[in-house]
Motif scaffolding. Structure first.
Motif, PDB file in Angstrom:
ATOM      1  N   VAL A  61       0.832  -1.203   0.000  1.00  0.00           N
ATOM      2  CA  VAL A  61       0.000   0.000   0.000  1.00  0.00           C
ATOM      3  C   VAL A  61       0.869   1.257   0.000  1.00  0.00           C
ATOM      4  CG1 VAL A  61      -1.728   1.286   1.297  1.00  0.00           C
ATOM      5  CG2 VAL A  61      -1.886  -1.208   1.166  1.00  0.00           C
ATOM      6  N   LEU A  62       1.910   1.251   0.822  1.00  0.00           N
ATOM      7  CA  LEU A  62       2.782   2.418   0.896  1.00  0.00           C
ATOM      8  C   LEU A  62       3.522   2.670  -0.416  1.00  0.00           C
ATOM      9  CD1 LEU A  62       4.263   2.012   4.490  1.00  0.00           C
ATOM     10  CD2 LEU A  62       2.729   3.816   3.695  1.00  0.00           C
ATOM     11  N   HIS A  63       3.926   1.585  -1.106  1.00  0.00           N
ATOM     12  CA  HIS A  63       4.638   1.785  -2.379  1.00  0.00           C
ATOM     13  C   HIS A  63       3.726   2.475  -3.394  1.00  0.00           C
ATOM     14  CE1 HIS A  63       3.097  -0.953  -5.551  1.00  0.00           C
ATOM     15  NE2 HIS A  63       4.062  -0.449  -6.300  1.00  0.00           N
ATOM     16  N   GLY A  64       2.421   2.139  -3.369  1.00  0.00           N
ATOM     17  CA  GLY A  64       1.477   2.815  -4.250  1.00  0.00           C
ATOM     18  C   GLY A  64       1.339   4.289  -3.913  1.00  0.00           C
ATOM     19  N   LEU A  65       1.365   4.607  -2.622  1.00  0.00           N
ATOM     20  CA  LEU A  65       1.264   6.012  -2.221  1.00  0.00           C
ATOM     21  C   LEU A  65       2.509   6.794  -2.620  1.00  0.00           C
ATOM     22  CD1 LEU A  65      -0.353   5.586   1.319  1.00  0.00           C
ATOM     23  CD2 LEU A  65      -1.479   6.204  -0.832  1.00  0.00           C
ATOM     24  N   TRP A  66       3.703   6.144  -2.528  1.00  0.00           N
ATOM     25  CA  TRP A  66       4.926   6.834  -2.953  1.00  0.00           C
ATOM     26  C   TRP A  66       4.870   7.168  -4.457  1.00  0.00           C
ATOM     27  CZ3 TRP A  66       5.681   8.274   1.399  1.00  0.00           C
ATOM     28  CH2 TRP A  66       6.050   7.500   2.496  1.00  0.00           C
ATOM     29  N   ILE A  67       4.356   6.245  -5.248  1.00  0.00           N
ATOM     30  CA  ILE A  67       4.239   6.507  -6.696  1.00  0.00           C
ATOM     31  C   ILE A  67       3.268   7.658  -6.938  1.00  0.00           C
ATOM     32  CG2 ILE A  67       3.430   5.547  -8.885  1.00  0.00           C
ATOM     33  CD1 ILE A  67       4.546   2.866  -8.053  1.00  0.00           C
ATOM     34  N   LEU A  68       2.183   7.707  -6.172  1.00  0.00           N
ATOM     35  CA  LEU A  68       1.218   8.801  -6.314  1.00  0.00           C
ATOM     36  C   LEU A  68       1.880  10.139  -6.000  1.00  0.00           C
ATOM     37  CD1 LEU A  68      -1.669   9.854  -6.714  1.00  0.00           C
ATOM     38  CD2 LEU A  68      -2.096   9.342  -4.299  1.00  0.00           C
ATOM     39  N   VAL A  69       2.615  10.206  -4.898  1.00  0.00           N
ATOM     40  CA  VAL A  69       3.297  11.448  -4.524  1.00  0.00           C
ATOM     41  C   VAL A  69       4.287  11.862  -5.608  1.00  0.00           C
ATOM     42  CG1 VAL A  69       4.903  12.482  -2.864  1.00  0.00           C
ATOM     43  CG2 VAL A  69       2.991  11.079  -2.056  1.00  0.00           C
ATOM     44  N   PHE A  70       5.061  10.892  -6.109  1.00  0.00           N
ATOM     45  CA  PHE A  70       6.052  11.194  -7.140  1.00  0.00           C
ATOM     46  C   PHE A  70       5.380  11.709  -8.404  1.00  0.00           C
ATOM     47  CE2 PHE A  70       8.527  10.059 -10.859  1.00  0.00           C
ATOM     48  CZ  PHE A  70       9.790  10.517 -10.535  1.00  0.00           C
ATOM     49  N   ALA A  71       4.301  11.021  -8.837  1.00  0.00           N
ATOM     50  CA  ALA A  71       3.651  11.382 -10.099  1.00  0.00           C
ATOM     51  C   ALA A  71       2.993  12.752 -10.024  1.00  0.00           C
ATOM     52  CB  ALA A  71       2.609  10.323 -10.464  1.00  0.00           C
ATOM     53  N   VAL A  72       2.551  13.164  -8.839  1.00  0.00           N
ATOM     54  CA  VAL A  72       1.892  14.469  -8.691  1.00  0.00           C
ATOM     55  C   VAL A  72       2.920  15.584  -8.522  1.00  0.00           C
ATOM     56  CG1 VAL A  72       0.390  15.836  -7.198  1.00  0.00           C
ATOM     57  CG2 VAL A  72      -0.220  13.479  -7.766  1.00  0.00           C
ATOM     58  N   ALA A  73       3.953  15.306  -7.721  1.00  0.00           N
ATOM     59  CA  ALA A  73       4.887  16.375  -7.359  1.00  0.00           C
ATOM     60  C   ALA A  73       6.065  16.498  -8.302  1.00  0.00           C
ATOM     61  CB  ALA A  73       5.390  16.150  -5.926  1.00  0.00           C
ATOM     62  N   LEU A  74       6.409  15.455  -9.038  1.00  0.00           N
ATOM     63  CA  LEU A  74       7.639  15.466  -9.834  1.00  0.00           C
ATOM     64  C   LEU A  74       7.369  15.120 -11.293  1.00  0.00           C
ATOM     65  CD1 LEU A  74       9.937  13.673  -7.225  1.00  0.00           C
ATOM     66  CD2 LEU A  74       9.844  16.121  -7.720  1.00  0.00           C
ATOM     67  N   VAL A  75       6.355  15.747 -11.860  1.00  0.00           N
ATOM     68  CA  VAL A  75       6.020  15.499 -13.261  1.00  0.00           C
ATOM     69  C   VAL A  75       7.176  15.883 -14.171  1.00  0.00           C
ATOM     70  CG1 VAL A  75       4.464  16.111 -15.147  1.00  0.00           C
ATOM     71  CG2 VAL A  75       3.571  15.822 -12.835  1.00  0.00           C
ATOM     72  N   GLY A  76       7.856  16.968 -13.858  1.00  0.00           N
ATOM     73  CA  GLY A  76       8.960  17.418 -14.690  1.00  0.00           C
ATOM     74  C   GLY A  76      10.095  16.424 -14.751  1.00  0.00           C
ATOM     75  N   VAL A  77      10.325  15.686 -13.661  1.00  0.00           N
ATOM     76  CA  VAL A  77      11.383  14.669 -13.657  1.00  0.00           C
ATOM     77  C   VAL A  77      11.038  13.546 -14.621  1.00  0.00           C
ATOM     78  CG1 VAL A  77      12.601  12.987 -12.236  1.00  0.00           C
ATOM     79  CG2 VAL A  77      12.049  15.239 -11.300  1.00  0.00           C
ATOM     80  N   VAL A  78       9.782  13.137 -14.597  1.00  0.00           N
ATOM     81  CA  VAL A  78       9.347  12.050 -15.486  1.00  0.00           C
ATOM     82  C   VAL A  78       9.556  12.445 -16.951  1.00  0.00           C
ATOM     83  CG1 VAL A  78       7.365  10.679 -16.238  1.00  0.00           C
ATOM     84  CG2 VAL A  78       7.677  11.203 -13.813  1.00  0.00           C
ATOM     85  N   GLN A  79       9.286  13.687 -17.285  1.00  0.00           N
ATOM     86  CA  GLN A  79       9.382  14.119 -18.681  1.00  0.00           C
ATOM     87  C   GLN A  79      10.817  14.212 -19.185  1.00  0.00           C
ATOM     88  OE1 GLN A  79       7.143  17.795 -18.362  1.00  0.00           O
ATOM     89  NE2 GLN A  79       5.298  16.811 -19.193  1.00  0.00           N
ATOM     90  N   GLN A  80      11.792  14.100 -18.299  1.00  0.00           N
ATOM     91  CA  GLN A  80      13.187  14.137 -18.719  1.00  0.00           C
ATOM     92  C   GLN A  80      13.725  12.752 -19.104  1.00  0.00           C
ATOM     93  OE1 GLN A  80      14.793  17.013 -19.175  1.00  0.00           O
ATOM     94  NE2 GLN A  80      12.843  17.967 -18.549  1.00  0.00           N
ATOM     95  N   ILE A  81      12.935  11.696 -18.855  1.00  0.00           N
ATOM     96  CA  ILE A  81      13.413  10.330 -19.111  1.00  0.00           C
ATOM     97  C   ILE A  81      13.371  10.041 -20.610  1.00  0.00           C
ATOM     98  CG2 ILE A  81      13.008   7.876 -18.673  1.00  0.00           C
ATOM     99  CD1 ILE A  81      11.719   8.682 -16.025  1.00  0.00           C
ATOM    100  N   PRO A  82      14.471   9.616 -21.235  1.00  0.00           N
ATOM    101  CA  PRO A  82      14.470   9.282 -22.676  1.00  0.00           C
ATOM    102  C   PRO A  82      13.705   7.992 -22.950  1.00  0.00           C
ATOM    103  CG  PRO A  82      16.708   9.681 -21.828  1.00  0.00           C
ATOM    104  CD  PRO A  82      15.813   9.541 -20.649  1.00  0.00           C
ATOM    105  N   LYS A  83      13.018   7.962 -24.050  1.00  0.00           N
ATOM    106  CA  LYS A  83      12.325   6.731 -24.438  1.00  0.00           C
ATOM    107  C   LYS A  83      13.304   5.586 -24.662  1.00  0.00           C
ATOM    108  CE  LYS A  83       8.061   8.491 -26.494  1.00  0.00           C
ATOM    109  NZ  LYS A  83       7.194   8.489 -27.706  1.00  0.00           N
ATOM    110  N   ALA A  84      14.502   5.896 -25.156  1.00  0.00           N
ATOM    111  CA  ALA A  84      15.499   4.843 -25.395  1.00  0.00           C
ATOM    112  C   ALA A  84      15.919   4.176 -24.095  1.00  0.00           C
ATOM    113  CB  ALA A  84      16.714   5.433 -26.109  1.00  0.00           C
ATOM    114  N   ALA A  85      15.916   4.946 -22.987  1.00  0.00           N
ATOM    115  CA  ALA A  85      16.266   4.356 -21.687  1.00  0.00           C
ATOM    116  C   ALA A  85      15.232   3.325 -21.276  1.00  0.00           C
ATOM    117  CB  ALA A  85      16.388   5.456 -20.631  1.00  0.00           C
ATOM    118  N   LEU A  86      13.951   3.682 -21.441  1.00  0.00           N
ATOM    119  CA  LEU A  86      12.891   2.716 -21.111  1.00  0.00           C
ATOM    120  C   LEU A  86      12.905   1.538 -22.082  1.00  0.00           C
ATOM    121  CD1 LEU A  86       9.942   5.116 -20.203  1.00  0.00           C
ATOM    122  CD2 LEU A  86      11.542   3.952 -18.678  1.00  0.00           C
TER     123      LEU A  86
END
Length: 742
Positions: free
Chosen positions: A321-346
């Motif tokens: 349950v806590l891991h899901g909440l951490w992902i929620l916090v990250f996705a809401v607060a750090l959207v800009g970090v996610v957008q820096q990830i290259p598609k080639a890395a994934l």
């Protein structure tokens, strides 16, 4: 504070401490593992990137709270990547969300119907091959992304277009993806203290940092707005309802099977509560309905995250349950970090994940078990057709292979070299399908030959019975002889009595003794029993008896009662040639040496056969001891014989220590007397000249036993007490109640 409130606080405090000490750190580890995988799977399916994050949050919170597995972690899984990508391509993203909701509802129905364990009946080789096919498909798709291009819609197109993509590769994307692959493959070889940080996270962070330093334009993840902006209601897909229903069933079945198999694997990794499979399906269904309604990907239990959860020390479902909440916090607060990830890395991350789904151990296992054709066909079907058709092909071949293995029968006719006779061996499941094989092998036998038919079958239908019976009759009519040796549970003489049935192979004791019990009330039980012995067991003991034809070398003299319920070879796990058995009423050895039969047996056994052990064995419910104890006068030779046991009765009444021990163990008076009688016979043996000489000169061992018929246990009796013999051969003090196995 009231007493109840104080008690509740004291009870909850250790649980809270456990969560903070173990589950909180574990949830952070799982969060770091799940984050890049959730993003990569969303990109691989063609869904919005936020859909992967929504599914990760819902999988952690909803499935974590409602599921039946304490330590399993749920979220978007690679196993559904192919089918979700096809669903999105066919019905659009909003339609795919509707199918996710419907699949979740179907999973809840599965769970409430209590059929969860039935999903585990799918052949493991098909599941392994399905995952391998998914892994190959993902790798073929993402290698194009890693090279700087776009993946094609089918695996065949991805293969045929690969040479052209190699000629037009993007160097920056290749470098970034290569860094991710190298880090992930090499992470396992680093010291343990470094591997505390998840490899996928390190690989994606390193690749993202590298992309910042590169002059080339690198394609990155696009995430429009916050996570809440991505939430959208599903729409009923357009198309035939039959196609929609089949897609819903496919998603529900794959998600259910993958979740249940993952739960089984997680249960093997920890010693906590076991999974409630029906509740797990309800929890997974609720998570899929929630994820679909919020615009997320389908959810399953994921072994990668679950294994990380267990290894990190999680002890309750709070970690998930806590891991899901951490992902929620990250996705809401750090959207800009996610957008820096290259598609080639994934792409590099997903290539490694896909390749790791193809396990060499599964291929070797399929080869050892003869299921390689099932594995290969399933993989090819998943890769080049689609997931559902590949699985159905694998299941069909697995069922056909199972049917062939179950119904096949081995029939071999060959001459016996030493005497020129023939032997026909029939082994397996004998049905009408075996008729061509039976006919071919029987045709090899010359007319007039003496034939031994070894029949070892667990199923014999009427067609096969008639074929064997008719050939036997015809062969005997032309001057030949036929003898049967029937080793399996099905017999020729019962095959025509009723409909055919598969009879399980019986244990050794029932196999040997049951025929005698069945024939005991017939007019001539011995003749019938001997005939069945020749047909069923003579072949098994013949090789052993052949080695004894020139002499015997028993290891023990076994003196016991004449009671028909005592079978010395059974209770001592011995065979022909092991025991030199002497029996009389009450297992009595006259102290004055008046029984010449016993005297002759002892002299022959110890002087001629060089036996090193002498055993006296009494038993419960002994009629001789009951007559002696009751003082009944029969006026026959029985009274004269039992007079030899009068010293045993006298010592019993005087308070023999064996009687006290037997009484403490819960035995009745007659059985106590029987044990005292064994102890008295031991004293007689110790004073016998031949036995005493054997003890002094050759170390002959004298021992006593008591067989408790009701429990089937054997108790050791000495001149001063009794002891249990456990299943490991240890001597233990008798219990204060009836003798029990240890």
């Amino acid at each position: 504070m009231s007493t109840d409130t104080e008690q509740a606080a004291r009870t909850s405090l250790p649980g809270l401490v456990e969560v903070l000490r173990k589950d909180l750190p574990a949830s952070l580890v799982v969060f770091l593992v799940a984050l890049p995988l959730s993003l990569g799977i969303a990109v691989a399916t063609g869904a919005p990137v936020a859909a992967g994050l929504i599914a990760a949050v819902v999988g952690g919170v909803v499935a974590g709270l409602l599921g039946g597995s304490t330590l399993q972690v749920s979220g978007p899984a690679a196993g559904l990547t192919v089918v979700v990508a096809e669903t999105i391509a066919q019905f659009g993203w909003a339609g795919a969300c509707f199918i996710t909701v419907a699949a979740g509802a179907l999973q809840i129905i599965f769970g409430l119907s209590r059929i969860a364990r039935a999903a585990l009946a799918i052949a493991p080789v098909v599941v392994h091959a399905m995952l391998a096919g998914i892994g190959i498909t993902i790798a073929l798709q993402q290698v194009h992304v890693l090279l700087g291009g776009a993946s094609e819609s089918t695996a065949l197109q991805n293969i045929t277009e690969l040479p052209g993509q190699l000629l037009n590769l993007h160097g920056g994307a290749v470098l970034i993806g290569g860094v991710v692959i190298v880090i992930m493959l090499g992470w396992r070889y680093l010291p343990r203290r470094i591997r505390v940080v998840p490899g996928p996270l390190v690989a994606v962070v390193a690749a993202t940092g590298l992309s910042m330093l590169m002059p080339d334009q690198i394609e990155r993840i696009v995430l429009n707005g916050s996570l809440f902006d991505a939430i959208g209601l599903p729409e009923i897909p357009r198309g035939g309802w039959a196609t929609i229903a089949m897609t819903v069933l496919t998603v529900a079945l794959i998600a259910s099977v993958e979740s249940l198999l993952s739960a089984v694997a997680v249960d093997k990794m920890h010693s906590g509560p076991r999974t409630n499979f029906d509740r797990e399906l309800v929890g997974q269904g609720a998570a899929n309905m929630t994820s679909g309604l919020l615009g997320g990907l389908p959810v399953t239990g994921v072994i990668v995250r679950s294994a990380a959860n267990v290894r990190a020390g999680a002890c309750t479902r709070a970690s998930s349950v806590l891991h899901g909440l951490w992902i929620l916090v990250f996705a809401v607060a750090l959207v800009g970090v996610v957008q820096q990830i290259p598609k080639a890395a994934l792409a590099g991350l997903l290539i490694v994940v896909g390749v790791q789904l193809v396990k060499l151990a599964d291929i070797r296992l399929a080869h050892r078990t003869g299921d390689l054709v099932v594995y290969t066909a399933t993989v090819l079907g998943v890769v080049f057709l689609n997931l559902l058709e590949g699985v159905l092909i694998g299941l069909g071949i697995a069922f056909a292979l199972l049917l062939w293995r179950v119904v096949r029968v081995a029939v071999v006719a060959m001459p016996v070299a030493e005497n020129g006779n023939w032997m026909v061996s029939i082994d397996g499941t004998c049905t009408f399908l075996a008729l061509p094989r039976l006919s071919t092998e029987f045709a090899k036998v010359p007319e007039g030959a003496d034939v031994l038919i070894e029949l070892s079958v667990d199923f014999l239908d009427h067609a096969a019975y008639e074929a064997i019976h008719d050939w036997v009759r015809q062969h005997e009519n032309v001057g030949g002889t036929v003898e049967f040796v029937e080793m399996g549970p099905v017999r020729m003489d019962t095959a025509a009595v009723g409909p055919p049935a598969r009879i399980p192979t019986r244990g050794m004791l029932d196999e040997v003794l049951a025929p005698w019990r069945r024939t005991a009330r017939r007019a001539d039980p011995m003749v019938t029993g001997i005939a069945k012995y020749h047909r069923s067991h003579a072949h098994a003991v013949r090789p052993h008896l052949g080695g004894l034809r020139d002499g015997q070398e028993p290891h023990s003299v076994f003196l016991t009662c004449a009671d028909s319920r005592i079978v010395p070879n059974v209770i001592t796990n011995s065979g022909p040639g092991d025991l030199f058995t002497v029996r009389n009423v009450g297992n009595v050895i006259p102290a004055d040496g008046s029984d010449s039969s016993i005297e002759a047996a002892l002299v022959y056994a110890l002087d001629k056969l060089d036996i090193r052990s002498v055993v006296v064995c009494g038993h419960s419910g002994c009629g001789a001891m009951e007559t002696l104890y009751g003082g009944a006068i029969t006026g026959t030779e029985l009274d004269t014989w039992l007079a030899n046991a009068q010293p045993s009765l006298n010592r019993f009444r005087a308070g023999h220590p064996v009687a006290f021990a037997a009484a403490a163990a819960g035995f009745g008076s007659v059985d106590q007397l029987a044990m005292v009688n064994v102890a008295m016979q031991l004293e007689t043996l110790y004073t016998h000249p031949v036995v005493r000489h054997g003890v002094e000169e050759r170390g002959v061992v004298v021992s006593g036993l008591f067989f408790d018929i009701a429990s089937g246990r054997v108790v050791e009796v000495t001149v001063s007490g009794i002891a249990q013999i456990d299943d490991l051969g240890r001597r233990l003090p008798a219990k204060d109640s009836a003798v029990q196995p240890v």
